[in-house]
Structure formats: structure tokens, C-alpha cells
Design a protein around this motif. Sequence first.
Motif, PDB file in Angstrom:
ATOM      1  N   VAL A  34      -1.282 -16.953  -9.599  1.00 44.29           N
ATOM      2  CA  VAL A  34      -1.157 -17.923 -10.689  1.00 44.29           C
ATOM      3  C   VAL A  34      -2.137 -19.074 -10.463  1.00 44.29           C
ATOM      4  N   MET A  35      -2.176 -19.591  -9.216  1.00 41.54           N
ATOM      5  CA  MET A  35      -3.117 -20.665  -8.895  1.00 41.54           C
ATOM      6  C   MET A  35      -4.560 -20.192  -9.093  1.00 41.54           C
ATOM      7  N   SER A  36      -4.845 -18.973  -8.692  1.00 45.51           N
ATOM      8  CA  SER A  36      -6.197 -18.429  -8.831  1.00 45.51           C
ATOM      9  C   SER A  36      -6.588 -18.329 -10.304  1.00 45.51           C
ATOM     10  N   THR A  37      -5.630 -17.951 -11.138  1.00 43.17           N
ATOM     11  CA  THR A  37      -5.904 -17.851 -12.575  1.00 43.17           C
ATOM     12  C   THR A  37      -6.281 -19.209 -13.138  1.00 43.17           C
ATOM     13  N   ALA A  38      -5.528 -20.243 -12.792  1.00 38.55           N
ATOM     14  CA  ALA A  38      -5.817 -21.586 -13.295  1.00 38.55           C
ATOM     15  C   ALA A  38      -7.185 -22.070 -12.799  1.00 38.55           C
ATOM     16  N   ILE A  39      -7.503 -21.820 -11.534  1.00 37.12           N
ATOM     17  CA  ILE A  39      -8.806 -22.230 -10.997  1.00 37.12           C
ATOM     18  C   ILE A  39      -9.934 -21.503 -11.717  1.00 37.12           C
ATOM     19  N   ALA A  40      -9.733 -20.205 -12.002  1.00 40.27           N
ATOM     20  CA  ALA A  40     -10.745 -19.439 -12.736  1.00 40.27           C
ATOM     21  C   ALA A  40     -10.973 -20.035 -14.126  1.00 40.27           C
ATOM     22  N   HIS A  41      -9.883 -20.448 -14.808  1.00 43.58           N
ATOM     23  CA  HIS A  41     -10.034 -21.083 -16.119  1.00 43.58           C
ATOM     24  C   HIS A  41     -10.871 -22.353 -16.012  1.00 43.58           C
ATOM     25  N   THR A  82      -5.481  -6.205 -20.730  1.00 47.57           N
ATOM     26  CA  THR A  82      -6.007  -6.817 -19.499  1.00 47.57           C
ATOM     27  C   THR A  82      -7.453  -7.256 -19.709  1.00 47.57           C
ATOM     28  N   ALA A  83      -7.839  -8.277 -18.947  1.00 42.34           N
ATOM     29  CA  ALA A  83      -9.197  -8.805 -19.045  1.00 42.34           C
ATOM     30  C   ALA A  83      -9.812  -8.869 -17.652  1.00 42.34           C
ATOM     31  N   LYS A  84     -11.117  -8.783 -17.611  1.00 39.95           N
ATOM     32  CA  LYS A  84     -11.819  -8.829 -16.320  1.00 39.95           C
ATOM     33  C   LYS A  84     -11.945 -10.295 -15.894  1.00 39.95           C
ATOM     34  N   PRO A  85     -11.422 -10.649 -14.724  1.00 34.27           N
ATOM     35  CA  PRO A  85     -11.543 -12.040 -14.263  1.00 34.27           C
ATOM     36  C   PRO A  85     -12.969 -12.334 -13.805  1.00 34.27           C
ATOM     37  N   PRO A  86     -13.371 -13.605 -13.826  1.00 32.60           N
ATOM     38  CA  PRO A  86     -14.717 -13.947 -13.323  1.00 32.60           C
ATOM     39  C   PRO A  86     -14.821 -13.689 -11.824  1.00 32.60           C
ATOM     40  N   GLU A  87     -16.028 -13.318 -11.378  1.00 26.08           N
ATOM     41  CA  GLU A  87     -16.251 -13.004  -9.951  1.00 26.08           C
ATOM     42  C   GLU A  87     -16.456 -14.304  -9.166  1.00 26.08           C
ATOM     43  N   LEU A  88     -15.437 -15.137  -9.152  1.00 25.90           N
ATOM     44  CA  LEU A  88     -15.537 -16.446  -8.516  1.00 25.90           C
ATOM     45  C   LEU A  88     -14.542 -16.636  -7.384  1.00 25.90           C
ATOM     46  N   ILE A  89     -13.493 -15.846  -7.372  1.00 23.43           N
ATOM     47  CA  ILE A  89     -12.357 -16.124  -6.499  1.00 23.43           C
ATOM     48  C   ILE A  89     -11.970 -14.866  -5.727  1.00 23.43           C
ATOM     49  N   THR A  90     -11.593 -15.068  -4.487  1.00 23.91           N
ATOM     50  CA  THR A  90     -11.007 -14.001  -3.674  1.00 23.91           C
ATOM     51  C   THR A  90      -9.716 -14.532  -3.062  1.00 23.91           C
ATOM     52  N   ILE A  91      -8.686 -13.738  -3.154  1.00 21.20           N
ATOM     53  CA  ILE A  91      -7.393 -14.089  -2.565  1.00 21.20           C
ATOM     54  C   ILE A  91      -7.267 -13.399  -1.205  1.00 21.20           C
ATOM     55  N   VAL A  92      -6.985 -14.186  -0.184  1.00 20.88           N
ATOM     56  CA  VAL A  92      -6.651 -13.625   1.133  1.00 20.88           C
ATOM     57  C   VAL A  92      -5.132 -13.631   1.213  1.00 20.88           C
ATOM     58  N   ALA A  93      -4.537 -12.459   1.095  1.00 24.75           N
ATOM     59  CA  ALA A  93      -3.092 -12.343   0.922  1.00 24.75           C
ATOM     60  C   ALA A  93      -2.370 -12.189   2.241  1.00 24.75           C
ATOM     61  N   ILE A  94      -1.390 -13.041   2.456  1.00 24.64           N
ATOM     62  CA  ILE A  94      -0.457 -12.854   3.570  1.00 24.64           C
ATOM     63  C   ILE A  94       0.589 -11.860   3.074  1.00 24.64           C
ATOM     64  N   ASP A  95       0.245 -10.581   3.206  1.00 26.49           N
ATOM     65  CA  ASP A  95       1.039  -9.517   2.613  1.00 26.49           C
ATOM     66  C   ASP A  95       1.987  -8.903   3.632  1.00 26.49           C
ATOM     67  N   ASP A  96       2.665  -7.843   3.230  1.00 23.72           N
ATOM     68  CA  ASP A  96       3.640  -7.186   4.114  1.00 23.72           C
ATOM     69  C   ASP A  96       2.982  -6.673   5.388  1.00 23.72           C
ATOM     70  N   GLU A  97       1.761  -6.156   5.283  1.00 24.53           N
ATOM     71  CA  GLU A  97       1.059  -5.638   6.463  1.00 24.53           C
ATOM     72  C   GLU A  97       0.744  -6.767   7.455  1.00 24.53           C
ATOM     73  N   THR A  98       0.332  -7.908   6.917  1.00 22.62           N
ATOM     74  CA  THR A  98       0.025  -9.051   7.783  1.00 22.62           C
ATOM     75  C   THR A  98       1.286  -9.526   8.519  1.00 22.62           C
ATOM     76  N   VAL A  99       2.375  -9.643   7.781  1.00 31.97           N
ATOM     77  CA  VAL A  99       3.633 -10.086   8.386  1.00 31.97           C
ATOM     78  C   VAL A  99       4.097  -9.089   9.438  1.00 31.97           C
ATOM     79  N   ARG A 100       3.928  -7.789   9.148  1.00 34.09           N
ATOM     80  CA  ARG A 100       4.348  -6.755  10.111  1.00 34.09           C
ATOM     81  C   ARG A 100       3.558  -6.882  11.408  1.00 34.09           C
ATOM     82  N   ARG A 101       2.235  -7.117  11.261  1.00 32.92           N
ATOM     83  CA  ARG A 101       1.404  -7.174  12.464  1.00 32.92           C
ATOM     84  C   ARG A 101       1.653  -8.450  13.267  1.00 32.92           C
ATOM     85  N   GLU A 102       1.904  -9.549  12.553  1.00 33.96           N
ATOM     86  CA  GLU A 102       2.122 -10.818  13.248  1.00 33.96           C
ATOM     87  C   GLU A 102       3.557 -10.955  13.743  1.00 33.96           C
TER      88      GLU A 102
END
Length: 622
Positions: free
Chosen positions: A293-300, A51-71
Motif C-alpha cells: 500500500v505504501m509502495s503504491t502511494a509512493i509510485a503515485h 490490473t495495471a503495470k506499475p512504474p519501474e521505480l520501486i522494489t519491495i524487500v519483503a520480510i516474508d515467511d521464508e525470512t522469518v523461518r530462517r531467522e
Amino acid sequence: MSRRGLPTLIALILAGLWGAGLGFAHWRGNLWFLDRVEATMTDLRTLVRGTAKPPELITIVAIDDETVRREGSYPLSRATLARIIDTIEPLGPKAIALDLLLVDPGAKDTDEALARSLSRSRSVIAAAAIYPGGKQWTLAVGEGPLARVPNAERFLWPLKAFSDAAAVGVVNVVTDRTGTPRFVPLLFRAGDQLQASFCLRVAAMAAGEDPGIAPDDLSLDGRSIRTDIGHILPLTFYGPRGTIRTISAATVLEGQFDPGAIRGRIVLIGATATGTGDVFPTPFDPILPGVEVMSTAIAHLMAGDGIVRDQNVRLADAGFAVALPMLLVGLLAWRRNAIGLAAVAGVILIWFVVNMTAFLHHIWLSAALPMTAAVPPAILFGAAQLWLGRSRAQYFATQSQLLQRVEAPGLGAWLAKHGDFLSEPVRTDAAILFIDLSGFTGLSETLGPSATRELLNNFHALVDEEVTSCGGVVTSFMGDGAMILFGLPEPATDDASNAARCCAGLSSRTNDWLASLPASTASRIGFKIGAHYGTIVASRLGGEGRQHIAAIGDTVNVASRLMEIAADQKAEVAVSDEMLAVAGRDCALFKSGALRGPVETQIRGRSGSLAIWFWQSARAPQ
């Protein structure tokens, strides 16, 4: 050129041409059948890297299971997406990207709310490329810097209200046969339309400038982004899901998050909830969310830390495809033993280290291409070498068998192991025997060539069998006679006793053989044996083309003269007192037949006399 050099040169040329053909096809991007092997090797190299440390450039706001449950539902309503953007935008992100396809209309008021939120922010939304026949992507054919940009049938655009409010980028990725994303195309075309990818749009917005497009790369924010054929960007993943900083959309909606995770960063909003379907297998994670995956490409694109495979790297691959098979074939031709195999293993190890080192330094050298280029020529050449080696081994085995027939069995085997045997004269003690048929010359005049040959052949076989069984060697057959030596290839303490046993055995077997012949033949021939023990000089005589083993010295001359004395004394064997003294009273001549002597006898051509014993077997005709 030697007989061995020409086939090797031909093999080297063919190996180089094979590698050059594969290398050219790889340079043109036409070796699709190697993709699966290359994908596997790339995954292994990625896992070795870790594993490698990604650059501190990107944050993902995830529509995750908790978000779906609340909405309470998925997909989230456009109003909820608008609230997320409105919460993020005041914190000053470099760009906000929605990795969601907004192609279907919703409620008018919610769509208007989302469009307003997008228009107030530096935002990018997603479009998709549609390819004919459901293909993943299609390379265009032609010349020019953009000729091989992926060619779509059409684009699936977001609603016009959204596309008017935000920049739009195409989200398609290129996966291998296992579904792992390997590349992100940075440009797409459909007819005359040329569109930027989602990742490139986001990176350009974050950099605040449009990218520059060149034949083999792109430029952004003063940096050159080296791309592969068709302006596609190779992907290398940092780690499993969550490696790139991720926060839940639920915490954003509640305002319970660290503003530092948003300020000055690129923010991607995307689905990670179970069952959304936007996941991909990677070396680190079997279900990596598409937004990561999109975040990885943007970081590159932003940090320049991706792996590089462009035309220059492909050219280096082609060089390895030519050099490696030629080197392996050359090493197999150089040494066909453990040293050669060790050298081949060493070259492969060096190539692997170079390949892995390049990968660790973000250079994607092909692993499958050099293997495909090197393995078939090496196997074919190695198999040919084994076949030729087996043929040579059979040839030398045949030659060895012939040598055994021409030379005495003991000497032939010894010469095969000790090529320098008697290359220098050797002085040693030995027992010398001579046996000769008497009356044979006159008999051969009446028998004719075929009968004479048959008679001699049987006699020679008899002598050879008996001498070999007693441990001696026949150094030469001389017509109807033979010279026999006990003491080569190495002297032994029982040489004299073995020679005495041989005298008795030869006499007995020759008498039996003569008795088996027709009376008209047997009555006209006889035999005589002379035996002596002493010092001889053994050596190889002859030129480079042919050599033979020879023994010379007074001992040899005396043994030869003793045959005459045996004939004069009507004895089968004339043996010197020196030989019997060394052989001892237990030797065969004392135990069988009739032995008389010693008799002081004058030897022709030699001064002085010699004590001689005369022996007659019990089977001798009276």
C-alpha cells in the motif's frame, strides 16, 4: 404557462436545488454517508479497468515467511535489519524506507548497529499518528491552506537514536468501512506540529528536494500533485500482491538477488509474513501487505499515475449532481412512454460511459453523488406522473363512459379509437328508421314534468336496448321520438335485414311497454315506425365546442314521412319496398306479424309515388 408546464418547472427547480445541496456538501467533503456506496462503485470501476503495470521505480524487500523461518523469529532483530540495509545501500538506491515502527528499545548493540546503518544511507523510517477515541483520522476545522490537514492527538515516534539517523514520516492511511485503503494523508498535524507522511518523505528523498505546499496541491520534482481535501492522496491499486516488484529479505541476506532490482530504485523494507497483521483488503487482493500500500502511494507521487480527486473534480461532481436529476425529470416530463424511458436509460448510459472513461484516465468522478442526486427526484417525479396519469386515465375513462351514454354505444367506442371519424362527409347506403309516440304531447300536459320525464326515460331506454341488440345506432332522440341508423360506423351487408328485425322488435316491445302502463295513460298514446333504405350523407356537424353525428338526404326524409303514412294506414310500421328488397324474404317482417302491400303511395313533399308495405304485429291491440 400550461397546467402541465408549471408542475414540471417546479419539479425541475426542486431537483436542481436537491442536487445543488448535495453537490455543495460533497464539495466541502461532508457526505460521509455516501462513502460505502462510492467505495463499492470505485472497486467495480477498478476491476473493470483491470490490473495495471506499475512504474519501474520501486522494489519491495519483503520480510516474508521464508525470512522469518530462517531467522527464527518475528520481528527481525535490529542487527538483521542493519545487515539488510548494509547490503542494499552500496548498490545505490534512491532511498531506503523501513515500513516498520521502531518504537521499543532492543539490545543496545543491535540498536546502535541499526542506527549506524541508517545514518550511512538515504533512509526514512516510520512514525504513527494517534487520534482521540481510537478514530482513524480527524479533519481539522478552520480556514487556510492547511486548515483541514488530519489533526492527530499526538505522534508515536521511533527511538531517538533512529530518528536522529534517518528521516521520519507518518504511515497512517485512511480506509473505508470495509478496511480498504482509499487515501494516504500527505501531511499530519498535532497541535502546532506539522509532519509529512511516510510516503511523502520517501518521495521527497528520492527526488532530492522538499515538496512545495499549496492550498489544493503539492509540488515535487517540478510536478504538481493534485490532492483531495486535507492534502490526502487517493489510491488506486495496480493489482494483487506481488504486482509491484518484490524480493525476499532472505535472498538479500544471502546475496542471491539481482542488483538491478535495487540500483536507482526506491527500496521499501516491510513485513509480508503470515500473521504480522499489516494487511488490507483491496479490489484485487483480500490481504494486500501494508508495505505494498505504501509502495503504491509512493509510485503515485513519483509517476503521477494515481487517480485525481481535488476541488475541481468535486466541483464537476456537483455539476453532475445538479444536471443529471434535472435532465431525468425533464425527460420523464417530455415523454411518459417507452421513448421517454429509453431517453432516460440513454442519459444514464452516457453518464456511466463518461464516468468510466474519466476513471480510466485517472479522474475520480463520484458515482454515488449523481446517483443519490438523481434517483430520488426521478422516482418521486415518476411516481407523481404515474399518479397523475392514473387520475387522468380515470378521468378519461369517466368521460368515455359519459360519451357512451350520450352517444350510441357503437359510435362512442368507434369515436374513441378514430378521432377523425366523419370529420369529412361520407356518402353511403344505410337503413333509416324513425319511431315516434302519437298522442304524447297532449298526455304530457296532464301528467306533469316528473311523470313525463319518467315515461320518456323508460321509452328511450327501451328503444336504445332494442336498437343496440340489433346492431344499429340511435343518432338522436327527439322528444318522444328517435332516429335510428343501420350502416354506421361501417356499412354491412345485413344492415337492411337488421333494420327489419329492429322494426319488429321495437313494435313488439313498445306494445308490451304500453300494456304495462296504467289504462288511463296507455289509452291516450300509441306509436308509429317508418323505415327506408337508400343513400345518405353522414357527417359531423357543429362548431369546435360541440359536434354531433348527422345523416341527411332523401332517404332520411322519406323514412320520416313514412311514420305519417303508417298512422294514416292504422299500421305500426310503414316500410319501403326498397328496404324489404334488400333485406330479403327471410327478414323478420315477413316471418312475423301481418304484412300487406306493396301500395303505391304519395309521399308528402316529394314528387312521384313510392311502393310501401304496412306491418302490424300480432300483439297490436285490436
